[in-house]
Structure formats: structure tokens, C-alpha cells
Design a protein around this motif. Structure first.
Motif, short mmCIF file in Angstrom:
data_model
loop_
_atom_site.label_atom_id
_atom_site.label_comp_id
_atom_site.label_asym_id
_atom_site.label_seq_id
_atom_site.Cartn_x
_atom_site.Cartn_y
_atom_site.Cartn_z
N GLN A 10 0.09 -11.16 1.02
CA GLN A 10 1.10 -10.42 0.49
C GLN A 10 0.93 -10.57 -1.22
O GLN A 10 1.48 -9.80 -1.90
CB GLN A 10 2.73 -10.46 0.84
CG GLN A 10 2.56 -9.82 2.41
CD GLN A 10 2.18 -8.21 2.39
OE1 GLN A 10 2.70 -7.64 1.54
NE2 GLN A 10 1.52 -8.24 3.32
N ASP A 11 0.88 -11.77 -1.74
CA ASP A 11 0.46 -12.12 -3.06
C ASP A 11 -0.31 -11.19 -3.53
O ASP A 11 -0.37 -10.93 -4.86
CB ASP A 11 0.02 -13.50 -3.29
CG ASP A 11 1.14 -14.57 -2.90
OD1 ASP A 11 2.38 -14.18 -2.68
OD2 ASP A 11 0.77 -15.70 -2.56
N VAL A 12 -1.58 -10.60 -2.89
CA VAL A 12 -2.41 -9.85 -3.56
C VAL A 12 -1.76 -8.27 -3.40
O VAL A 12 -2.13 -7.57 -4.18
CB VAL A 12 -3.77 -9.97 -2.80
CG1 VAL A 12 -4.90 -8.82 -3.17
CG2 VAL A 12 -4.31 -11.21 -2.72
N TYR A 13 -1.15 -7.94 -2.21
CA TYR A 13 -0.54 -6.55 -1.88
C TYR A 13 0.50 -6.14 -2.54
O TYR A 13 0.89 -5.00 -2.56
CB TYR A 13 -0.70 -6.35 -0.62
CG TYR A 13 -2.07 -6.43 0.39
CD1 TYR A 13 -3.16 -5.67 0.02
CD2 TYR A 13 -1.96 -7.26 1.40
CE1 TYR A 13 -4.38 -5.80 0.56
CE2 TYR A 13 -3.33 -7.36 2.05
CZ TYR A 13 -4.37 -6.71 1.74
OH TYR A 13 -5.47 -6.50 2.67
N PRO A 20 -2.86 -2.62 -9.72
CA PRO A 20 -4.42 -2.63 -10.03
C PRO A 20 -5.04 -3.37 -8.87
O PRO A 20 -6.14 -3.29 -8.86
CB PRO A 20 -4.35 -3.68 -11.42
CG PRO A 20 -2.88 -3.64 -11.84
CD PRO A 20 -2.06 -3.41 -10.66
N HIS A 21 -4.41 -4.56 -8.21
CA HIS A 21 -5.28 -5.31 -7.30
C HIS A 21 -5.26 -4.41 -6.14
O HIS A 21 -6.66 -4.25 -5.58
CB HIS A 21 -4.35 -6.38 -6.87
CG HIS A 21 -4.23 -7.37 -7.88
ND1 HIS A 21 -3.15 -7.36 -8.73
CD2 HIS A 21 -4.76 -8.88 -8.09
CE1 HIS A 21 -3.28 -8.54 -9.46
NE2 HIS A 21 -4.20 -9.05 -9.25
N ARG A 22 -4.22 -3.72 -5.65
CA ARG A 22 -4.54 -2.58 -4.57
C ARG A 22 -5.56 -1.67 -5.10
O ARG A 22 -6.39 -1.33 -4.08
CB ARG A 22 -2.99 -1.98 -4.31
CG ARG A 22 -2.28 -3.12 -3.47
CD ARG A 22 -1.13 -2.32 -2.99
NE ARG A 22 -0.25 -1.76 -4.08
CZ ARG A 22 0.74 -2.06 -4.78
NH1 ARG A 22 1.01 -3.48 -4.84
NH2 ARG A 22 1.29 -1.39 -5.71
N SER A 23 -5.51 -1.12 -6.08
CA SER A 23 -6.48 -0.09 -6.67
C SER A 23 -7.92 -0.74 -6.65
O SER A 23 -8.91 0.17 -5.99
CB SER A 23 -6.30 0.37 -7.80
OG SER A 23 -6.50 -0.30 -8.84
N LEU A 24 -8.27 -1.73 -6.89
CA LEU A 24 -9.57 -2.19 -6.84
C LEU A 24 -9.94 -2.66 -5.19
O LEU A 24 -11.10 -2.23 -4.91
CB LEU A 24 -9.49 -3.61 -7.50
CG LEU A 24 -10.71 -4.55 -7.38
CD1 LEU A 24 -11.88 -3.73 -7.80
CD2 LEU A 24 -10.82 -5.87 -7.90
N LEU A 25 -8.86 -2.92 -4.41
CA LEU A 25 -9.24 -3.31 -3.04
C LEU A 25 -9.68 -1.87 -2.30
O LEU A 25 -10.69 -1.73 -1.60
CB LEU A 25 -8.22 -3.85 -2.23
CG LEU A 25 -8.21 -5.30 -2.74
CD1 LEU A 25 -6.82 -5.93 -2.01
CD2 LEU A 25 -9.07 -6.18 -2.21
N ARG A 26 -8.90 -0.79 -2.72
CA ARG A 26 -9.12 0.76 -2.22
C ARG A 26 -10.64 1.02 -2.66
O ARG A 26 -11.33 1.51 -1.86
CB ARG A 26 -7.99 1.59 -2.36
CG ARG A 26 -6.98 1.21 -1.92
CD ARG A 26 -6.01 2.27 -1.35
NE ARG A 26 -4.78 1.76 -0.81
CZ ARG A 26 -3.68 1.46 -1.26
NH1 ARG A 26 -3.40 1.83 -2.56
NH2 ARG A 26 -2.72 0.96 -0.57
N ALA A 35 -3.70 -2.60 4.26
CA ALA A 35 -3.06 -3.15 3.10
C ALA A 35 -1.94 -4.18 3.57
O ALA A 35 -1.71 -5.31 2.77
CB ALA A 35 -2.18 -2.15 2.54
N GLY A 36 -1.29 -4.12 4.83
CA GLY A 36 -0.40 -5.19 5.33
C GLY A 36 -0.96 -6.39 6.00
O GLY A 36 -0.21 -7.23 6.54
#
Length: 82
Positions: A10-13, A20-26, A35-36
Motif C-alpha cells: 500500500q506504500d506503493v499504491y 506517478p507510481h501507479r501510472s508506472l506500474l500500469r 492495484a490492491g
């Protein structure tokens, strides 16, 4: 006591600061449904010169499948052998 994998992931999400972290992962192929889920790192050895390592890519694929089936989000990275 260590944090659970879910709270560490959750520290990442979580939160607007992590957009920005979520967009890179996507962009790297992690879907919205993942995501969860806890991120589980899988390190793969890439070395074709050693016959003893030839099976490791197949083994890593099976580990990724198992992590996914257990409700996690597998995240793999390559290591080079010496």
C-alpha cells in the motif's frame, strides 16, 4: 514486528501522492485489478551458459502463476549470473 506484505504494498499504491507510481506500474503491465494486491518480488537468473540454470525461467513462470493464484501480484526482475 514487520509490516504485512499488504501494508507494505500500500506504500506503493495508496494515496494521491503515489499516482506517478501507479501510472508506472500500469505502463509496465500491472492491471487496475492488481492495484490492491500485495506485490511479490521474483528474481530470475538469466544465464544460458550454465546448463544447470536452463530450467530457472520455467520455474520462475510457475512461481509467478502460484503468486497470482494465491492473490498476490507477481513482480519479476532479471539478474545476471557470473
Amino acid at each position: 514486528m514487520k509490516d504485512s506484505p499488504r501494508s507494505t504494498s500500500q506504500d506503493v499504491y495508496a494515496g494521491p501522492a503515489r499516482a506517478p507510481h501507479r501510472s508506472l506500474l500500469r505502463a509496465l503491465g500491472v492491471g487496475r485489478g492488481d492495484a490492491g494486491k500485495p506485490l511479490i518480488g521474483i528474481w530470475q537468473l538469466v544465464q544460458r551458459a550454465d546448463p544447470g540454470h536452463m530450467h530457472l525461467n520455467t520455474l520462475a513462470q510457475q512461481v509467478k502463476y502460484g503468486v497470482h493464484q494465491a492473490g498476490g501480484c507477481p513482480w519479476s526482475s532479471m539478474l545476471s549470473g557470473v
